[in-house]
Design a protein around this motif. Structure first.
Motif, PDB file in Angstrom:
ATOM      1  N   THR A 285      33.108  27.941  36.755  1.00 36.63           N
ATOM      2  CA  THR A 285      31.808  28.176  36.149  1.00 36.63           C
ATOM      3  C   THR A 285      31.298  29.581  36.477  1.00 36.63           C
ATOM      4  O   THR A 285      31.741  30.223  37.438  1.00 36.63           O
ATOM      5  N   GLY A 286      30.325  30.062  35.681  1.00 33.97           N
ATOM      6  CA  GLY A 286      29.851  31.432  35.801  1.00 33.97           C
ATOM      7  C   GLY A 286      29.306  31.801  37.168  1.00 33.97           C
ATOM      8  O   GLY A 286      29.398  32.967  37.577  1.00 33.97           O
ATOM      9  N   LEU A 287      28.723  30.850  37.893  1.00 36.20           N
ATOM     10  CA  LEU A 287      28.173  31.155  39.217  1.00 36.20           C
ATOM     11  C   LEU A 287      29.254  31.561  40.217  1.00 36.20           C
ATOM     12  O   LEU A 287      28.949  32.088  41.283  1.00 36.20           O
ATOM     13  N   LEU A 288      30.517  31.312  39.859  1.00 33.44           N
ATOM     14  CA  LEU A 288      31.615  31.592  40.780  1.00 33.44           C
ATOM     15  C   LEU A 288      32.471  32.784  40.349  1.00 33.44           C
ATOM     16  O   LEU A 288      33.452  33.113  41.015  1.00 33.44           O
ATOM     17  N   HIS A 289      32.106  33.433  39.252  1.00 32.46           N
ATOM     18  CA  HIS A 289      32.963  34.471  38.687  1.00 32.46           C
ATOM     19  C   HIS A 289      32.851  35.813  39.414  1.00 32.46           C
ATOM     20  O   HIS A 289      31.759  36.226  39.814  1.00 32.46           O
ATOM     21  N   THR A 290      33.972  36.501  39.523  1.00 26.00           N
ATOM     22  CA  THR A 290      33.941  37.931  39.814  1.00 26.00           C
ATOM     23  C   THR A 290      33.624  38.639  38.496  1.00 26.00           C
ATOM     24  O   THR A 290      33.778  38.052  37.414  1.00 26.00           O
ATOM     25  N   PRO A 291      33.201  39.905  38.527  1.00 22.19           N
ATOM     26  CA  PRO A 291      32.917  40.614  37.268  1.00 22.19           C
ATOM     27  C   PRO A 291      34.100  40.618  36.305  1.00 22.19           C
ATOM     28  O   PRO A 291      33.933  40.412  35.099  1.00 22.19           O
ATOM     29  N   GLU A 292      35.306  40.857  36.818  1.00 24.13           N
ATOM     30  CA  GLU A 292      36.485  40.912  35.955  1.00 24.13           C
ATOM     31  C   GLU A 292      36.759  39.552  35.327  1.00 24.13           C
ATOM     32  O   GLU A 292      37.085  39.443  34.137  1.00 24.13           O
ATOM     33  N   TYR A 293      36.633  38.491  36.122  1.00 24.16           N
ATOM     34  CA  TYR A 293      36.863  37.139  35.617  1.00 24.16           C
ATOM     35  C   TYR A 293      35.797  36.793  34.574  1.00 24.16           C
ATOM     36  O   TYR A 293      36.097  36.168  33.552  1.00 24.16           O
ATOM     37  N   ALA A 294      34.543  37.198  34.811  1.00 24.92           N
ATOM     38  CA  ALA A 294      33.452  36.906  33.880  1.00 24.92           C
ATOM     39  C   ALA A 294      33.742  37.527  32.516  1.00 24.92           C
ATOM     40  O   ALA A 294      33.566  36.882  31.472  1.00 24.92           O
ATOM     41  N   ARG A 295      34.172  38.772  32.505  1.00 25.74           N
ATOM     42  CA  ARG A 295      34.472  39.437  31.231  1.00 25.74           C
ATOM     43  C   ARG A 295      35.641  38.766  30.522  1.00 25.74           C
ATOM     44  O   ARG A 295      35.621  38.557  29.313  1.00 25.74           O
ATOM     45  N   ALA A 296      36.666  38.403  31.278  1.00 32.56           N
ATOM     46  CA  ALA A 296      37.852  37.794  30.671  1.00 32.56           C
ATOM     47  C   ALA A 296      37.569  36.398  30.128  1.00 32.56           C
ATOM     48  O   ALA A 296      38.229  35.945  29.190  1.00 32.56           O
TER      49      ALA A 296
ATOM     50  N   ALA B 118      25.413  42.859  28.296  1.00 33.31           N
ATOM     51  CA  ALA B 118      24.158  42.230  28.739  1.00 33.31           C
ATOM     52  C   ALA B 118      24.401  40.804  29.199  1.00 33.31           C
ATOM     53  O   ALA B 118      23.839  40.353  30.206  1.00 33.31           O
ATOM     54  N   ALA B 119      25.244  40.068  28.461  1.00 34.00           N
ATOM     55  CA  ALA B 119      25.525  38.671  28.822  1.00 34.00           C
ATOM     56  C   ALA B 119      26.301  38.601  30.131  1.00 34.00           C
ATOM     57  O   ALA B 119      26.034  37.743  30.982  1.00 34.00           O
ATOM     58  N   THR B 120      27.274  39.508  30.309  1.00 32.21           N
ATOM     59  CA  THR B 120      28.046  39.531  31.550  1.00 32.21           C
ATOM     60  C   THR B 120      27.140  39.850  32.736  1.00 32.21           C
ATOM     61  O   THR B 120      27.224  39.212  33.794  1.00 32.21           O
ATOM     62  N   ALA B 121      26.263  40.818  32.557  1.00 34.01           N
ATOM     63  CA  ALA B 121      25.343  41.197  33.635  1.00 34.01           C
ATOM     64  C   ALA B 121      24.415  40.043  33.983  1.00 34.01           C
ATOM     65  O   ALA B 121      24.145  39.786  35.173  1.00 34.01           O
ATOM     66  N   LYS B 122      23.939  39.322  32.977  1.00 30.90           N
ATOM     67  CA  LYS B 122      23.043  38.189  33.222  1.00 30.90           C
ATOM     68  C   LYS B 122      23.782  37.070  33.945  1.00 30.90           C
ATOM     69  O   LYS B 122      23.224  36.416  34.833  1.00 30.90           O
ATOM     70  N   ARG B 123      25.034  36.839  33.577  1.00 36.22           N
ATOM     71  CA  ARG B 123      25.824  35.809  34.257  1.00 36.22           C
ATOM     72  C   ARG B 123      25.982  36.145  35.734  1.00 36.22           C
ATOM     73  O   ARG B 123      25.825  35.286  36.603  1.00 36.22           O
ATOM     74  N   LEU B 124      26.295  37.399  36.031  1.00 45.50           N
ATOM     75  CA  LEU B 124      26.463  37.804  37.425  1.00 45.50           C
ATOM     76  C   LEU B 124      25.129  37.799  38.168  1.00 45.50           C
ATOM     77  O   LEU B 124      25.081  37.465  39.361  1.00 45.50           O
ATOM     78  N   GLU B 125      24.055  38.142  37.473  1.00 44.14           N
ATOM     79  CA  GLU B 125      22.720  38.119  38.091  1.00 44.14           C
ATOM     80  C   GLU B 125      22.334  36.706  38.518  1.00 44.14           C
ATOM     81  O   GLU B 125      21.682  36.511  39.551  1.00 44.14           O
ATOM     82  N   ARG B 126      22.746  35.709  37.735  1.00 44.63           N
ATOM     83  CA  ARG B 126      22.437  34.313  38.070  1.00 44.63           C
ATOM     84  C   ARG B 126      22.982  33.928  39.437  1.00 44.63           C
ATOM     85  O   ARG B 126      22.451  33.021  40.088  1.00 44.63           O
ATOM     86  N   GLN B 127      24.035  34.582  39.892  1.00 43.22           N
ATOM     87  CA  GLN B 127      24.695  34.191  41.141  1.00 43.22           C
ATOM     88  C   GLN B 127      23.797  34.379  42.357  1.00 43.22           C
ATOM     89  O   GLN B 127      24.042  33.781  43.401  1.00 43.22           O
ATOM     90  N   GLY B 128      22.727  35.153  42.214  1.00 44.41           N
ATOM     91  CA  GLY B 128      21.813  35.342  43.337  1.00 44.41           C
ATOM     92  C   GLY B 128      21.194  34.056  43.815  1.00 44.41           C
ATOM     93  O   GLY B 128      20.814  33.933  44.996  1.00 44.41           O
ATOM     94  N   ILE B 129      21.123  33.051  42.931  1.00 42.47           N
ATOM     95  CA  ILE B 129      20.487  31.786  43.311  1.00 42.47           C
ATOM     96  C   ILE B 129      21.310  31.039  44.367  1.00 42.47           C
ATOM     97  O   ILE B 129      20.789  30.178  45.076  1.00 42.47           O
ATOM     98  N   LEU B 130      22.585  31.375  44.490  1.00 44.10           N
ATOM     99  CA  LEU B 130      23.435  30.726  45.492  1.00 44.10           C
ATOM    100  C   LEU B 130      22.977  31.029  46.924  1.00 44.10           C
ATOM    101  O   LEU B 130      23.348  30.319  47.856  1.00 44.10           O
TER     102      LEU B 130
END
Length: 293
Positions: free
Chosen positions: A140-151, A159-171
Motif C-alpha cells: 500500500t502507498g503508506l509503505l512505498h519508497t518514492p521509486e516504488y510509488a512511481r512504478a 502531484a499524486a506521487t508527492a501526495k502519496r508520500l506526504e501521507r506517510q507522515g501519519i505513521l
C-alpha cells in the motif's frame, strides 16, 4: 404516502444488483424520504422519535432531509421505534445496507485526478484511530519508497506521487495504530529492478520499527491452509471497510460487512510472522534482491 414509498422501494430492491453506481444517490434519497413519511404516518414528532431511538433531534432531521446517511443500526432503531411491520422493516434495512455501500470506479478517479484520490485516503486515515491493511498482492502507498510509488502508478503524476508520500507522515502519529499484514509474494512482487526492490524491502523493515506500526508477513513456506486471498482490503476502526477491484474501490459501512473483513483479517494474521521473525524474513528477502543486482 408511506405505503406508496414502500412499494417503490420494493421495486427498487427487486433489481438492486443491477443498479449502476450513479443511481446510488437516488437510493439514499428514497431511503430518507421513506423514513420521514413513516414517521409522519405514525404521528410521532421528530423530538419524540429522537427520544425513542436515543438519537438527537438534529440527527433525525439530517437523516430525513438526506444530509446524513443513516447506518443500518440507525435504520433498525428508527423502524423499531415506529413499529414498522417486519417485512417493510426488512426492505428498508436492505436498502440501507445498499446505500451504505459505495463504488468508486477507476474511470471517475482518473477524470478527477489521482491527487484527489490521495486526499480522500488521507482524510480517511486522519479520521481513524486503528487501521488494518491486508495486502495479498502488492504494498500500500503508506509503505512505498518514492521509486516504488512511481512504478506502482499506471500514469504517474508528480502531484499524486508527492501526495502519496506526504501521507506517510501519519505513521509517526503515536496516537494511531497501523497493522500491515502482507504476503511474502506481495513483498517480492518485482515492479522495480532488483536494487530498487532491495531498497523497498529495507524500507518495510524500517517502518516495522515505528511505535505506531505492527507489521506481519505471511510466508510462502511452509504451506498455509488459508482460503483464497481475493483482494487488498482495509478496515478503518470498526466502522468502515474498503476492498479493491480492477474496476475501482468498494466502500462498505454496513457493520456486517465490516465484521466479515475483520474476521477474515484475524484469521490471516494467525499465519503471519510478526516482530523479529517478520523483520528477519524481510532482511533475507532484501539480501536475495541485492544478490541478483
Amino acid at each position: 404516502m408511506a405505503r406508496l414509498r414502500i412499494e417503490a422501494l420494493r421495486s427498487v430492491l427487486g433489481v438492486l444488483e443491477l443498479i449502476e453506481p450513479e443511481e446510488q444517490a437516488q437510493q439514499r434519497s428514497d431511503l430518507a424520504a421513506a423514513l420521514k413519511e413513516l414517521r409522519l404516518a405514525s404521528g410521532l414528532s421528530g423530538e419524540r422519535l429522537a427520544v425513542r431511538t436515543g438519537m438527537s433531534q438534529t440527527k433525525i432531521s439530517r437523516i430525513e432531509t438526506g444530509r446524513t446517511l443513516p447506518s443500518v443500526f440507525d435504520v433498525q432503531a428508527i423502524v423499531r421505534a415506529l413499529e414498522v411491520p417486519k417485512h417493510e422493516a426488512d426492505e428498508l434495512l436492505t436498502l440501507a445496507r445498499s446505500a451504505n455501500t459505495e463504488f468508486h470506479d477507476v474511470r471517475s478517479s482518473r477524470r478527477r485526478g489521482l491527487e484527489h484520490r490521495q486526499r480522500e485516503l488521507a482524510k480517511l486515515e486522519q479520521d481513524s484511530h486503528e487501521i488494518r491493511f491486508f495486502l495479498p498482492t502488492m504494498l500500500t502507498g503508506l509503505l512505498h519508497t518514492p521509486e516504488y510509488a512511481r512504478a506502482s502508478m499506471t500514469n504517474p503524476q508528480a502531484a499524486a506521487t508527492a501526495k502519496r508520500l506526504e501521507r506517510q507522515g501519519i505513521l509517526y502519529d503515536r496516537e494511531k495504530r497501523f497493522t500491515f499484514l502482507m504476503t511474502e509474494s506481495a513483498v517480492r512482487w518485482p515492479i522495480l529492478g532488483a536494487e530498487g526492490m532491495a531498497v523497498q524491502t529495507d524500507h518495510l523493515a524500517s517502518v516495522a520499527n515505528l511505535t505506531s506500526v505492527r507489521m506481519g508477513v505471511i510466508p510462502t513456506k511452509p504451506v498455509c491452509p488459508l482460503p483464497s486471498l481475493l483482494s487488498v482490503f482495509v478496515v478503518y476502526d470498526e466502522r468502515l471497510a474498503t476492498a479493491e477491484t480492477y474496476g475501482g474501490l468498494v466502500v462498505m459501512r454496513d457493520p456486517r460487512d465490516v465484521a466479515i473483513h475483520l474476521e477474515r483479517f484475524r484469521l490471516f494474521e494467525q499465519h503471519a510472522f510478526w516482530g523479529t521473525e517478520a523483520t528477519d524474513l524481510l532482511a533475507s528477502i532484501a539480501a536475495e534482491f541485492r544478490a541478483r543486482a
